[in-house]
Design an enzyme around this catalytic site. Sequence first.
Site, PDB file in Angstrom:
ATOM      1  N   GLN A   1     -14.575   2.147   1.593  1.00 42.61           N
ATOM      2  CA  GLN A   1     -13.792   1.735   0.416  1.00 42.61           C
ATOM      3  C   GLN A   1     -13.449   2.963  -0.431  1.00 42.61           C
ATOM      4  OE1 GLN A   1     -15.824  -1.024  -2.224  1.00 42.61           O
ATOM      5  NE2 GLN A   1     -13.959  -1.501  -3.364  1.00 42.61           N
TER       6      GLN A   1
ATOM      7  N   HIS B   1     -10.327  -5.767  -2.935  1.00 42.38           N
ATOM      8  CA  HIS B   1      -8.990  -6.144  -2.446  1.00 42.38           C
ATOM      9  C   HIS B   1      -9.055  -6.464  -0.969  1.00 42.38           C
ATOM     10  CE1 HIS B   1      -9.656  -1.817  -2.239  1.00 42.38           C
ATOM     11  NE2 HIS B   1      -9.026  -1.850  -1.082  1.00 42.38           N
ATOM     12  N   PHE B   2      -8.105  -7.256  -0.536  1.00 38.46           N
ATOM     13  CA  PHE B   2      -7.861  -7.466   0.891  1.00 38.46           C
ATOM     14  C   PHE B   2      -6.649  -6.644   1.296  1.00 38.46           C
ATOM     15  CE2 PHE B   2     -10.461 -11.270   0.498  1.00 38.46           C
ATOM     16  CZ  PHE B   2     -11.073 -11.342   1.743  1.00 38.46           C
ATOM     17  N   HIS B   3      -6.749  -6.049   2.499  1.00 43.37           N
ATOM     18  CA  HIS B   3      -5.590  -5.456   3.155  1.00 43.37           C
ATOM     19  C   HIS B   3      -5.031  -6.517   4.096  1.00 43.37           C
ATOM     20  CE1 HIS B   3      -6.780  -1.124   2.379  1.00 43.37           C
ATOM     21  NE2 HIS B   3      -7.950  -1.713   2.214  1.00 43.37           N
TER      22      HIS B   3
ATOM     23  N   ASP C   1       0.853  -1.191   0.000  1.00 46.94           N
ATOM     24  CA  ASP C   1       0.000   0.000   0.000  1.00 46.94           C
ATOM     25  C   ASP C   1       0.892   1.246   0.000  1.00 46.94           C
ATOM     26  OD1 ASP C   1      -3.230   0.392   1.128  1.00 46.94           O
ATOM     27  OD2 ASP C   1      -1.885   2.125   0.983  1.00 46.94           O
ATOM     28  N   ILE C   2       0.571   2.197  -0.868  1.00 46.75           N
ATOM     29  CA  ILE C   2       1.394   3.406  -0.991  1.00 46.75           C
ATOM     30  C   ILE C   2       1.124   4.406   0.149  1.00 46.75           C
ATOM     31  CG2 ILE C   2      -0.129   4.819  -2.444  1.00 46.75           C
ATOM     32  CD1 ILE C   2       3.627   4.277  -3.079  1.00 46.75           C
TER      33      ILE C   2
HETATM   34  P1  5GP Z   1      -9.841   0.823   0.329  1.00 47.57           P
HETATM   35  O1  5GP Z   1     -10.142   2.146   0.973  1.00 47.57           O
HETATM   36  O2  5GP Z   1     -10.450   0.787  -1.048  1.00 47.57           O
HETATM   37  O3  5GP Z   1     -10.199  -0.372   1.159  1.00 47.57           O
HETATM   38  O4  5GP Z   1      -8.276   0.733   0.190  1.00 47.57           O
HETATM   39  C1  5GP Z   1      -7.573   1.245  -0.908  1.00 47.57           C
HETATM   40  C2  5GP Z   1      -6.114   1.270  -0.507  1.00 47.57           C
HETATM   41  O5  5GP Z   1      -5.365   1.540  -1.663  1.00 47.57           O
HETATM   42  C3  5GP Z   1      -5.783   2.348   0.519  1.00 47.57           C
HETATM   43  O6  5GP Z   1      -5.205   1.760   1.658  1.00 47.57           O
HETATM   44  C4  5GP Z   1      -4.813   3.269  -0.225  1.00 47.57           C
HETATM   45  O7  5GP Z   1      -3.788   3.737   0.606  1.00 47.57           O
HETATM   46  C5  5GP Z   1      -4.288   2.379  -1.320  1.00 47.57           C
HETATM   47  N1  5GP Z   1      -3.917   3.055  -2.542  1.00 47.57           N
HETATM   48  C6  5GP Z   1      -4.574   4.075  -3.164  1.00 47.57           C
HETATM   49  N2  5GP Z   1      -3.934   4.414  -4.290  1.00 47.57           N
HETATM   50  C7  5GP Z   1      -2.859   3.598  -4.390  1.00 47.57           C
HETATM   51  C8  5GP Z   1      -1.809   3.478  -5.361  1.00 47.57           C
HETATM   52  O8  5GP Z   1      -1.738   4.198  -6.367  1.00 47.57           O
HETATM   53  N3  5GP Z   1      -0.867   2.513  -5.129  1.00 47.57           N
HETATM   54  C9  5GP Z   1      -0.924   1.707  -4.033  1.00 47.57           C
HETATM   55  N4  5GP Z   1       0.068   0.815  -3.921  1.00 47.57           N
HETATM   56  N5  5GP Z   1      -1.878   1.805  -3.101  1.00 47.57           N
HETATM   57  C10 5GP Z   1      -2.849   2.738  -3.289  1.00 47.57           C
END
Ligand code: 5GP
Length: 138
Positions: free
Chosen positions: A96, A102-104, A33-34
């Site tokens: 989200q 996706h899974f974290h 995660d970035i």
């Molecule tokens: P969500 O909120 O959808 O569950 O998680 C999305 C995740 O993607 C977040 O933890 C966010 O930091 C990560 N993320 C967003 N943009 C990017 C990116 O361009 N590259 C990577 N590696 N992670 C990203």
Amino acid sequence: MTYDPNNIFAKILRKELPCVKLYEDEDVLSFLDIMPQVEGHTLVIPKEAACDILQLSTTSASRLIMATQRIARAIKSALNPPGIMLMQLNGVAAGQTVPHIHFHVLPRHAGIDMKLHARQMVDSKTLEPVAARIRAAL
Ligand code: 5GP
């Protein structure tokens, strides 16, 4: 929700955007995660185009959870966290932010709080050392 083929993870899957990759096979991709909430914060995504768990086929769902388990085991082996947290958000109301399921995978240590979700971007170069340790355990 209609799948947006221009979401960030779709672009990463098409290699239009870079990522710090840990693992890839014909069904899944895993990368760091970035905006890490903890050191080693990892994402595991299916290659199937699906916004959330509700849209994902059962075949992809099975392969996604198998890959997530494999990544979690590698993180345990590489970083030896006492806890590993899985997080999987569906829909904006659930928090989200990227509409590709996706899974974290979050290594957790007692007394170390998680940073805020998707808030602070880091230089991808700083993620390489932890990525190398996890890759070596895969
Ligand atoms: P969500 O909120 O959808 O569950 O998680 C999305 C995740 O993607 C977040 O933890 C966010 O930091 C990560 N993320 C967003 N943009 C990017 C990116 O361009 N590259 C990577 N590696 N992670 C990203």
